[in-house]
Structures are given as structure tokens and as C-alpha cells.
Design a protein around this motif. Structure first.
Motif, PDB file in Angstrom:
ATOM      1  N   HIS A 126      25.773   1.814 -19.742  1.00  0.00           N
ATOM      2  CA  HIS A 126      26.266   1.776 -18.373  1.00  0.00           C
ATOM      3  C   HIS A 126      27.425   0.801 -18.186  1.00  0.00           C
ATOM      4  N   ASN A 127      27.617  -0.097 -19.087  1.00  0.00           N
ATOM      5  CA  ASN A 127      28.747  -1.031 -18.975  1.00  0.00           C
ATOM      6  C   ASN A 127      30.066  -0.340 -19.291  1.00  0.00           C
ATOM      7  N   SER A 128      30.043   0.497 -20.358  1.00  0.00           N
ATOM      8  CA  SER A 128      31.271   1.197 -20.751  1.00  0.00           C
ATOM      9  C   SER A 128      31.342   2.622 -20.215  1.00  0.00           C
ATOM     10  N   GLY A 129      30.225   3.132 -19.684  1.00  0.00           N
ATOM     11  CA  GLY A 129      30.222   4.502 -19.176  1.00  0.00           C
ATOM     12  C   GLY A 129      30.323   5.521 -20.294  1.00  0.00           C
ATOM     13  N   GLU A 130      29.728   5.244 -21.445  1.00  0.00           N
ATOM     14  CA  GLU A 130      29.781   6.145 -22.590  1.00  0.00           C
ATOM     15  C   GLU A 130      28.369   6.363 -23.131  1.00  0.00           C
ATOM     16  N   TRP A 131      28.251   7.406 -23.940  1.00  0.00           N
ATOM     17  CA  TRP A 131      26.962   7.698 -24.581  1.00  0.00           C
ATOM     18  C   TRP A 131      26.700   6.698 -25.718  1.00  0.00           C
ATOM     19  N   LYS A 132      25.446   6.392 -25.945  1.00  0.00           N
ATOM     20  CA  LYS A 132      25.052   5.614 -27.129  1.00  0.00           C
ATOM     21  C   LYS A 132      24.928   6.591 -28.295  1.00  0.00           C
ATOM     22  N   ALA A 133      26.043   6.780 -28.983  1.00  0.00           N
ATOM     23  CA  ALA A 133      26.138   7.831 -29.993  1.00  0.00           C
ATOM     24  C   ALA A 133      25.092   7.663 -31.094  1.00  0.00           C
ATOM     25  N   ASP A 134      24.880   6.461 -31.566  1.00  0.00           N
ATOM     26  CA  ASP A 134      23.920   6.252 -32.659  1.00  0.00           C
ATOM     27  C   ASP A 134      22.505   6.604 -32.219  1.00  0.00           C
ATOM     28  N   LEU A 135      22.151   6.250 -30.993  1.00  0.00           N
ATOM     29  CA  LEU A 135      20.814   6.556 -30.488  1.00  0.00           C
ATOM     30  C   LEU A 135      20.637   8.065 -30.296  1.00  0.00           C
ATOM     31  N   VAL A 136      21.670   8.724 -29.800  1.00  0.00           N
ATOM     32  CA  VAL A 136      21.608  10.179 -29.603  1.00  0.00           C
ATOM     33  C   VAL A 136      21.422  10.881 -30.937  1.00  0.00           C
ATOM     34  N   ARG A 137      22.146  10.445 -31.955  1.00  0.00           N
ATOM     35  CA  ARG A 137      22.063  11.087 -33.276  1.00  0.00           C
ATOM     36  C   ARG A 137      20.717  10.840 -33.939  1.00  0.00           C
ATOM     37  N   SER A 138      20.070   9.749 -33.599  1.00  0.00           N
ATOM     38  CA  SER A 138      18.766   9.462 -34.205  1.00  0.00           C
ATOM     39  C   SER A 138      17.635  10.268 -33.567  1.00  0.00           C
ATOM     40  N   ILE A 139      17.898  10.858 -32.417  1.00  0.00           N
ATOM     41  CA  ILE A 139      16.849  11.590 -31.703  1.00  0.00           C
ATOM     42  C   ILE A 139      17.043  13.095 -31.807  1.00  0.00           C
ATOM     43  N   TYR A 140      18.267  13.565 -31.681  1.00  0.00           N
ATOM     44  CA  TYR A 140      18.544  15.008 -31.613  1.00  0.00           C
ATOM     45  C   TYR A 140      19.223  15.491 -32.892  1.00  0.00           C
ATOM     46  N   ILE A 141      19.106  16.787 -33.139  1.00  0.00           N
ATOM     47  CA  ILE A 141      19.744  17.384 -34.303  1.00  0.00           C
ATOM     48  C   ILE A 141      21.248  17.503 -34.068  1.00  0.00           C
ATOM     49  N   ALA A 142      21.984  17.804 -35.124  1.00  0.00           N
ATOM     50  CA  ALA A 142      23.445  17.763 -35.071  1.00  0.00           C
ATOM     51  C   ALA A 142      24.048  18.673 -34.004  1.00  0.00           C
ATOM     52  N   PRO A 143      23.648  19.956 -33.888  1.00  0.00           N
ATOM     53  CA  PRO A 143      24.263  20.805 -32.853  1.00  0.00           C
ATOM     54  C   PRO A 143      24.022  20.275 -31.443  1.00  0.00           C
ATOM     55  N   GLN A 144      22.821  19.740 -31.194  1.00  0.00           N
ATOM     56  CA  GLN A 144      22.530  19.196 -29.877  1.00  0.00           C
ATOM     57  C   GLN A 144      23.306  17.910 -29.627  1.00  0.00           C
ATOM     58  N   CYS A 145      23.471  17.123 -30.663  1.00  0.00           N
ATOM     59  CA  CYS A 145      24.228  15.875 -30.518  1.00  0.00           C
ATOM     60  C   CYS A 145      25.652  16.140 -30.041  1.00  0.00           C
ATOM     61  N   SER A 146      26.299  17.114 -30.669  1.00  0.00           N
ATOM     62  CA  SER A 146      27.685  17.402 -30.295  1.00  0.00           C
ATOM     63  C   SER A 146      27.770  17.867 -28.844  1.00  0.00           C
ATOM     64  N   LYS A 147      26.771  18.642 -28.375  1.00  0.00           N
ATOM     65  CA  LYS A 147      26.781  19.111 -26.986  1.00  0.00           C
ATOM     66  C   LYS A 147      26.537  17.956 -26.021  1.00  0.00           C
ATOM     67  N   ILE A 148      25.595  17.064 -26.366  1.00  0.00           N
ATOM     68  CA  ILE A 148      25.300  15.933 -25.479  1.00  0.00           C
ATOM     69  C   ILE A 148      26.487  14.990 -25.383  1.00  0.00           C
ATOM     70  N   LEU A 149      27.083  14.681 -26.523  1.00  0.00           N
ATOM     71  CA  LEU A 149      28.192  13.729 -26.530  1.00  0.00           C
ATOM     72  C   LEU A 149      29.441  14.294 -25.854  1.00  0.00           C
ATOM     73  N   SER A 150      29.495  15.608 -25.677  1.00  0.00           N
ATOM     74  CA  SER A 150      30.659  16.211 -25.005  1.00  0.00           C
ATOM     75  C   SER A 150      30.485  16.267 -23.489  1.00  0.00           C
ATOM     76  N   ILE A 151      29.299  15.917 -22.983  1.00  0.00           N
ATOM     77  CA  ILE A 151      29.061  15.941 -21.536  1.00  0.00           C
ATOM     78  C   ILE A 151      29.724  14.728 -20.900  1.00  0.00           C
ATOM     79  N   PRO A 152      30.559  14.923 -19.887  1.00  0.00           N
ATOM     80  CA  PRO A 152      31.214  13.766 -19.240  1.00  0.00           C
ATOM     81  C   PRO A 152      30.219  12.942 -18.437  1.00  0.00           C
ATOM     82  N   ILE A 153      30.472  11.631 -18.337  1.00  0.00           N
ATOM     83  CA  ILE A 153      29.608  10.693 -17.630  1.00  0.00           C
ATOM     84  C   ILE A 153      30.420  10.003 -16.535  1.00  0.00           C
TER      85      ILE A 153
END
Length: 408
Positions: A126-153
């Protein structure tokens, strides 16, 4: 009288563009569903929430039998596409990671100690307004990661989370779009409309593998099999047939007439299914085609005998339909709770007239054994009525209800 489905087709397809009441009603009910979802502060939304879903959202609400008829129809949609949602990410504090409209992942992945609240907010810095990419990749599979990280915040975090309709580019429910989706899904259910089961004339395959087409072709006596039409168009297939039978003697002419009659019968049956709501019946196609073929041959021979009365030509009563006299439909049934089994049979001639039929209880323990008993009983009865050959069709569940006919 013109069938209502025909009038509801687009004008460029020969219809008048009328709307189907059932589909239009579903689309308008879905609009009310999304209106309540997008306007939670409205008086209507507050009233329904207090009465029907006080502890959850409208998307998680499951109607109960004692709820009003209107509410149950508003929540329960025949087509799940009307309720498909996608999240507009604000601060992520209103989106549970287990929400049905969020990305699925194995439950053990959600035991990560970094997921404090179990909300999407845990995945956002919430400080930078960006996704925590490492945490997302540790939870979701690769195709889902790319979709989540592409969602604007939202950069400010002041925007609240909002669920939008997935089938619309704007996220707002549109009755016209919903109606088109419902109409397209309804058309895809018919075996002859805009589906891989209809007779194609422009694609590579003339007759794709469809249970109805396979039964109709394999049940005919024209030595045609559905596998003959792989990777070939209707024009090329008919051209090969005509070139192969270039010397049109009487026998080859009769064969060509039989082919065109059979294809015309399939086309006519397709129109009856499409426009009149008729249930596909390959046995009816076979009987109708054979009847038309026999009538044509009889008229052709009568004309020859009339034109040459002194030649002593004897009319040929050989059945062009093949070496069988009857189509016998047999079926077995069993009621498991009462442990009772029965069978039934019905025999028709080439003209479609029912010659005999019957049913009886059976001592068999399975449906297969009861069907075999029906086969024996009907064959004995046909033999007693001086029918020497017959084709059997077995009843099975499904819209095309007769399996590949067998000879006896």
C-alpha cells in the motif's frame, strides 16, 4: 403458421427479430441483480440485504425454499454467465482470497504467514501502490500470476473494491449483451444450429462426427459411412461420385437418385428440428428416405412399362432399400427400487407403417438381458408373420435415442 423460433431470428436470417420472452426475462432479472450489487446504499438493496443476505454479499447469497418467488428467480440464474464477475481493485480489503470471482489456488497455499487478513489487501504494497510480486508468485501458478500482476491498482488506496460484470467491457450489466449471450448458448444446444453437429457445406468436412448423422448414414443401405467424409467438401464429394458413375446406366442412375434422396431427407429433417422443435430421430430419416426411393423407383418402372407395353417387361419388385423387410425398435427398462424389469418392441415396414408391437414384464436382472429377450421375442414374431430379414435398433438414453442398427 410459422414457428416462433423462426420469427425470433435476425432479419438477415429470414426472421423478424422478435425477442424470446424467456431469454429476455432472464436478461432483465440479471440487470436487477447487478443493480442491487452496484448500488448497496439504495433503499431496495438495503431492504433485500436486511431480509435475505444480512451476513454476506448478494453474490454469496443462496436462496432458501421459503424465500419469495421473485427473490429466488433473481438469484438463481439458468446461465451462470449472467453472474460472472471480475474485481475492480481498490485497496483489496473487501475481496477475500477464497471468493468465487477471485483466482483459485490450493488451500494450503493460503496458510502463508504473510497473509494476515486473508484478503487481497495482503498481496498489495500500500505504500507504493504495487503488487507484492514475490508473494503472488509463491501462492499462485504462473498463468494466474501474470493475470494478477497485470491488474491495475489504485495509487491512493481511497477507491473501494467493486465487482463488475465479466461479460461487459465497461463492467456494467447490459440487457442487450446478456440476451445475445443467452441466445447464443440456446442455439448451441441444437444439433443443427451453429454447432459442430450440423451439416457443413463450406468447411472441410461434409458431415462431422455427429451421433445423429452417424446413425442415419450407417443405417442406410447405400454403402455410405461417416468416415468417407473426412477432409472433403460436399462439392468435391458429389463431384467424385458423379465422375465415378459417369456411364449412367439404370443401376447407377438409381444409386445416384438414392444418394440425393437420402441427403435431401437429412436436410428436411434438419429443418424440422431447427424450425419446428422436432426431436432428432434417425430411424424416421431412414424410413422416409427408403419410402421415397421405393416410390420413385415404382413410378419410374411404371413409366417404362407404359411407354413400352409390348416388350413384355416385368416390373421389378426388388426392394432398393436393401435385403431387409422391417425395422424393429427394441428397448429394455428396469426399476431398481422395485427390482422389476420389462421390455418393449415395435416393428415398422419401409413405408413407416407399424406392423406389430408389444411389451411384457421380464424375469431378467439387467436391462441388457431384457433387451436381448425383446430381440428374441420380436424376431420370433416377425418370423411367424413371414418376414425373413429385419434390422434392429436398440434404445439408449440421449437426444438421438437409437444405436447402430443390427441385422438379423
Amino acid at each position: 403458421m410459422i414457428h416462433w423460433d423462426k420469427l425470433c431470428q435476425n432479419r438477415n436470417k429470414g426472421g423478424l427479430g422478435f425477442k424470446k420472452f424467456n431469454l429476455m426475462n432472464q436478461a432483465m432479472l440479471a440487470k436487477q441483480f447487478w443493480r442491487i450489487s452496484h448500488n448497496p446504499q439504495s433503499l431496495l438493496a438495503k431492504t433485500f440485504k436486511a431480509k435475505y443476505f444480512p451476513h454476506c454479499s448478494i453474490h454469496e447469497c443462496v436462496p432458501k425454499p421459503h424465500h419469495s418467488w421473485f427473490w429466488r428467480n433473481l438469484i438463481q440464474h439458468d446461465n451462470p454467465k449472467l453472474k460472472d464477475g471480475r474485481w475492480w481493485i481498490g485497496n483489496g480489503r473487501d475481496i477475500p482470497l477464497k471468493h468465487s470471482d477471485w483466482f483459485n489456488c490450493p488451500s494450503h497455499n493460503l496458510q502463508n504467514p504473510n497473509l494476515i487478513t486473508g484478503k487481497v489487501a495482503d498481496l498489495i504494497n500500500h505504500n507504493s501502490g504495487e503488487w507484492k510480486a514475490d508473494l503472488v508468485r509463491s501462492i499462485y501458478i504462473a498463468p494466474q500470476c501474470s493475470k494478477i500482476l497485470s491488474i491495475p491498482i489504485s495509487k491512493t488506496g481511497a477507491v473501494s473494491d467493486k465487482i463488475l460484470w465479466k461479460r461487459s467491457t465497461t463492467g456494467q450489466h447490459d440487457v442487450r449483451t446478456a440476451y445475445k449471450i443467452l441466445l447464443k448458448d440456446e442455439v448451441s444446444k441444437f444439433p443443427f444450429q451453429d454447432s459442430p453437429h450440423h451439416i457443413q457445406t463450406e468447411r472441410k468436412s461434409l458431415l462431422p462426427i455427429c451421433f445423429f448423422i452417424v446413425l442415419s448414414l450407417d443405417g442406410s443401405t447405400l454403402a455410405i459411412h461417416s468416415s468417407d467424409f473426412n477432409n472433403i467438401s460436399v462439392q468435391a464429394w458429389l463431384k467424385n461420385i458423379i465422375l465415378r458413375l459417369r456411364q449412367l446406366d439404370q443401376e447407377r442412375m438409381e444409386y445416384l437418385c438414392s444418394i440425393f434422396t437420402f441427403l435431401w431427407t437429412i436436410w428436411k429433417h434438419r429443418n424440422m428440428v431447427t424450425h419446428d422443435g422436432k426431436t432428432p430421430n434417425p430411424t424416421e430419416v431412414i424410413l422416409t428416405a427408403q419410402s421415397l426411393i421405393c416410390r420413385f423407383k415404382e413410378a419410374f418402372e411404371t413409366k417404362i412399362n407404359h411407354d413400352r407395353p409390348n416388350k413384355g417387361i416385368q416390373p421389378n419388385h426388388q426392394n432398393i432399400g436393401g435385403c431387409w423387410d422391417l425395422i424393429i425398435k427394441i428397448a429394455g427398462a428396469r426399476k431398481a427400487r422395485q427390482k422389476r424389469t420389462s421390455f418393449a418392441y415395435e416393428a415398422s415396414n419401409l413405408q413407416g407403417r407399424t406392423m406389430f408391437s408389444g411389451c411384457a414384464s421380464s424375469g431378467a436382472s439387467t436391462i441388457t438381458a431384457a433387451t436381448q429377450e425383446a430381440l428374441v421375442v420380436s424376431a420370433v414374431k416377425a418370423k411367424g408373420l413371414v418376414y425373413n430379414t429385419a434390422k434392429f435398433a436398440l434404445k439408449v438414453p440421449g437426444p438421438c435415442c437409437w444405436v447402430h442398427p443390427a441385422f438379423a
